[in-house]
Write an enzyme that holds these catalytic residues in place. Structure first.
Site, PDB file in Angstrom:
ATOM      1  CD  GLU A  93      -4.923   1.528  -2.936  1.00  0.00           C
ATOM      2  OE1 GLU A  93      -5.666   2.504  -2.742  1.00  0.00           O
ATOM      3  OE2 GLU A  93      -5.300   0.478  -3.471  1.00  0.00           O
ATOM      4  NE  ARG A 151      -7.927   1.238  -0.172  1.00  0.00           N
ATOM      5  CZ  ARG A 151      -9.215   1.218   0.178  1.00  0.00           C
ATOM      6  NH1 ARG A 151      -9.588   0.832   1.388  1.00  0.00           N
ATOM      7  NH2 ARG A 151     -10.134   1.555  -0.696  1.00  0.00           N
ATOM      8  CB  SER A 203      -6.892   3.387  -6.487  1.00  0.00           C
ATOM      9  OG  SER A 203      -8.251   3.143  -6.709  1.00  0.00           O
TER      10      SER A 203
HETATM   11  C1  LIG Z   1      -8.277  -3.251 -11.397  1.00  0.00           C
HETATM   12  C2  LIG Z   1      -7.958  -3.188  -9.935  1.00  0.00           C
HETATM   13  C3  LIG Z   1      -8.915  -2.749  -9.026  1.00  0.00           C
HETATM   14  C4  LIG Z   1      -8.630  -2.689  -7.652  1.00  0.00           C
HETATM   15  N1  LIG Z   1      -9.597  -2.243  -6.806  1.00  0.00           N
HETATM   16  C5  LIG Z   1      -9.347  -2.177  -5.464  1.00  0.00           C
HETATM   17  C6  LIG Z   1     -10.343  -1.701  -4.551  1.00  0.00           C
HETATM   18  O1  LIG Z   1     -11.444  -1.365  -4.929  1.00  0.00           O
HETATM   19  N2  LIG Z   1     -10.026  -1.635  -3.240  1.00  0.00           N
HETATM   20  C7  LIG Z   1      -8.811  -2.019  -2.757  1.00  0.00           C
HETATM   21  O2  LIG Z   1      -8.592  -1.949  -1.533  1.00  0.00           O
HETATM   22  N3  LIG Z   1      -7.847  -2.487  -3.599  1.00  0.00           N
HETATM   23  C8  LIG Z   1      -8.075  -2.572  -4.920  1.00  0.00           C
HETATM   24  N4  LIG Z   1      -7.106  -3.014  -5.788  1.00  0.00           N
HETATM   25  C9  LIG Z   1      -5.791  -3.372  -5.250  1.00  0.00           C
HETATM   26  C10 LIG Z   1      -5.621  -4.889  -5.002  1.00  0.00           C
HETATM   27  O3  LIG Z   1      -6.483  -5.652  -5.794  1.00  0.00           O
HETATM   28  C11 LIG Z   1      -5.834  -5.281  -3.561  1.00  0.00           C
HETATM   29  O4  LIG Z   1      -4.976  -4.550  -2.712  1.00  0.00           O
HETATM   30  C12 LIG Z   1      -5.601  -6.779  -3.320  1.00  0.00           C
HETATM   31  O5  LIG Z   1      -6.088  -7.149  -2.069  1.00  0.00           O
HETATM   32  C13 LIG Z   1      -4.137  -7.185  -3.404  1.00  0.00           C
HETATM   33  O6  LIG Z   1      -4.083  -8.599  -3.243  1.00  0.00           O
HETATM   34  P1  LIG Z   1      -3.040  -9.477  -4.010  1.00  0.00           P
HETATM   35  O7  LIG Z   1      -3.266 -10.881  -3.601  1.00  0.00           O
HETATM   36  O8  LIG Z   1      -3.075  -9.216  -5.473  1.00  0.00           O
HETATM   37  O9  LIG Z   1      -1.678  -8.945  -3.368  1.00  0.00           O
HETATM   38  P2  LIG Z   1      -0.298  -8.639  -4.099  1.00  0.00           P
HETATM   39  O10 LIG Z   1      -0.464  -7.524  -5.060  1.00  0.00           O
HETATM   40  O11 LIG Z   1       0.315  -9.887  -4.598  1.00  0.00           O
HETATM   41  O12 LIG Z   1       0.554  -8.113  -2.833  1.00  0.00           O
HETATM   42  C14 LIG Z   1       0.221  -6.898  -2.203  1.00  0.00           C
HETATM   43  C15 LIG Z   1       0.902  -6.863  -0.832  1.00  0.00           C
HETATM   44  O13 LIG Z   1       0.351  -7.873  -0.009  1.00  0.00           O
HETATM   45  C16 LIG Z   1       1.361  -8.772   0.422  1.00  0.00           C
HETATM   46  N5  LIG Z   1       0.774 -10.107   0.437  1.00  0.00           N
HETATM   47  C17 LIG Z   1       0.028 -10.706  -0.518  1.00  0.00           C
HETATM   48  N6  LIG Z   1      -0.321 -11.936  -0.116  1.00  0.00           N
HETATM   49  C18 LIG Z   1       0.206 -12.116   1.112  1.00  0.00           C
HETATM   50  C19 LIG Z   1       0.209 -13.199   2.048  1.00  0.00           C
HETATM   51  N7  LIG Z   1      -0.414 -14.336   1.814  1.00  0.00           N
HETATM   52  N8  LIG Z   1       0.885 -13.023   3.209  1.00  0.00           N
HETATM   53  C20 LIG Z   1       1.523 -11.860   3.499  1.00  0.00           C
HETATM   54  N9  LIG Z   1       1.565 -10.823   2.663  1.00  0.00           N
HETATM   55  C21 LIG Z   1       0.909 -10.948   1.481  1.00  0.00           C
HETATM   56  C22 LIG Z   1       2.489  -8.629  -0.580  1.00  0.00           C
HETATM   57  O14 LIG Z   1       3.727  -8.993  -0.003  1.00  0.00           O
HETATM   58  C23 LIG Z   1       2.397  -7.159  -0.894  1.00  0.00           C
HETATM   59  O15 LIG Z   1       3.050  -6.426   0.116  1.00  0.00           O
HETATM   60  C24 LIG Z   1      -7.361  -3.085  -7.167  1.00  0.00           C
HETATM   61  C25 LIG Z   1      -6.387  -3.532  -8.088  1.00  0.00           C
HETATM   62  C26 LIG Z   1      -6.683  -3.581  -9.455  1.00  0.00           C
HETATM   63  C27 LIG Z   1      -5.639  -4.068 -10.408  1.00  0.00           C
END
Ligand SMILES: Cc1cc2nc3c(=O)[nH]c(=O)nc-3n(C[C@H](O)[C@H](O)[C@H](O)COP(=O)(O)OP(=O)(O)OC[C@H]3O[C@@H](n4cnc5c(N)ncnc54)[C@H](O)[C@@H]3O)c2cc1C
Length: 350
Positions: free
Chosen positions: A344, A166, A243
């Site tokens: 997380e 992570r 999570s």
């Molecule tokens: C129902 C559910 C289930 C999930 N299951 C998992 C799982 O099984 N495993 C897991 O690891 N995670 C899980 N997650 C967490 C999440 O989906 C992941 O961490 C996902 O990769 C976040 O991506 P995002 O584009 O939504 O980022 P955001 O939530 O928009 O941002 C998260 C972070 O990433 C940064 N970021 C996003 N895009 C960029 C970019 N292009 N450049 C630089 N920084 C950036 C943001 O600034 C922030 O710091 C889950 C979430 C939910 C709601």
């Protein structure tokens, strides 16, 4: 560049809470990212980079500067294999699950267990997304970034990303420096599905033929939906950031102490190969064994009725309520088990 003022952020997150962004802009190219960064710098505004909003808790007062949503699209498969791998260059704004579906249909193995994770492709390297025994660090070949330090676009190889559980340089040592524009994944052509995780093994128990990538993807999505870990419109258990706590990684002596505390209460600390590999323990187990049952309610927030690890917005919740429940859980778990749970999701605007 289409700049919006006082743009609501809650609808752009899976938690569906928090205040507005003072300024908001969507960037569809590296040039637009550069323009947005220049705008923020010219006004001395703090910049927050938004992907799919699935790993965030946005404060009730919102974000005082510019929120830049990276919306760069495109899934391109390179015509030739490299080192026996099939290579995809994917825009950071693409939906992660759309890419997984694409990869599986192209018989590329390596991301099938990451099916159903919400958010964008650009979000995956940030916390080295992982599930069911796979992590994106195993298939990421390189990451194209805009470097805010010198305004250059550059390519970071996998080793430069500093991946661990992570974690990567993007959420630790170089937090805030790089804006991810594109990610390159190298998958195994015609490879077998990864089926080491207990839930998946159980799902396919009794089957004589080995499940293929598409069947594994469907199984992962099915298992995730049952845990509220798949975004299903209308399911109140998925209004969350997934999570809420990381699985703690313990030292030998901490582990022994936990075992003793569990034995004194007549419990055995659960251990699965996937956890043991990294000396991780289940945060969900600690939470449930600290008196927080699935479905626990605390005003507008609560714990998912399907999974103890997810804090959910039960409707009309505030970020302050989420943090109050987080504090309550952390405090109780630490008091009973002497283990500090680490959240997380990324806290925005606190
Ligand atoms: C129902 C559910 C289930 C999930 N299951 C998992 C799982 O099984 N495993 C897991 O690891 N995670 C899980 N997650 C967490 C999440 O989906 C992941 O961490 C996902 O990769 C976040 O991506 P995002 O584009 O939504 O980022 P955001 O939530 O928009 O941002 C998260 C972070 O990433 C940064 N970021 C996003 N895009 C960029 C970019 N292009 N450049 C630089 N920084 C950036 C943001 O600034 C922030 O710091 C889950 C979430 C939910 C709601």
């Amino acid at each position: 560049m289409q700049l919006q003022e006082n743009a609501p952020l809650a609808p752009l997150t899976t938690f569906r809470l928090g205040g507005p962004a003072r300024y908001f802009v969507e960037a569809n190219s590296a040039a637009e990212v550069q323009q947005a960064v220049a705008f923020a710098e010219s006004k001395s505004l703090p910049l927050f980079v938004l992907g799919g909003g699935s790993n965030l808790v946005v404060s009730d007062s919102g974000w005082p500067g510019l929120v830049l949503k990276v919306a760069i699209s495109g899934i391109e498969r390179r015509s030739a294999e490299q080192d026996g791998k099939v290579v995809f260059d994917v825009g950071a704004g693409e939906s992660w699950d759309r890419f997984v579906s694409h990869a599986v249909m192209a018989h590329g193995a390596g991301v099938e267990c990451l099916s159903g994770i919400p958010g964008s492709v650009g979000g995956t390297p940030v916390q080295n997304v992982g599930a069911y025994g796979q992590e994106v660090s195993e298939t990421i070949a390189s990451v194209e970034v805009f470097d805010r330090k010198d305004g250059q676009v550059r390519e970071l190889c996998r080793e430069a990303c500093g991946f661990s559980y992570r974690s990567s340089i993007f959420n630790t040592s170089e937090r805030g420096r790089f804006i991810i524009l594109r990610v390159t994944y190298a998958l195994t052509p015609g490879g077998e599905a990864y089926l080491e995780y207990a839930d998946l093994k159980r799902h396919f128990e009794g089957r004589e033929t080995r499940p293929n990538l598409a069947e594994t993807r469907e199984a992962v999505r099915y298992i995730r939906a049952r845990k509220g870990m798949l975004i299903v419109p209308g399911d109140p258990d998925c209004q969350s950031a997934g999570s809420f706590f990381k699985n703690p990684v313990l030292s030998e002596s901490q582990h022994e102490d936990l075992d003793k505390r569990a034995a004194a209460k007549g419990f055995t600390v659960p251990s699965y190969p996937a956890l043991e590999k990294n000396r991780k323990i289940s945060a969900a187990w600690l939470i449930e064994k600290s008196g927080f049952a699935r479905g626990y309610g605390f005003g507008h927030v609560g714990i998912s009725s399907k999974h103890a690890l997810a804090i959910v917005n039960r409707g009309g919740a505030t970020a302050a309520e989420v943090l109050a429940l987080k504090d309550q859980i952390q405090h109780r778990v630490e008091e009973i088990w002497a283990v500090r749970l680490e959240p997380e999701p990324v806290m925005v605007g606190f």
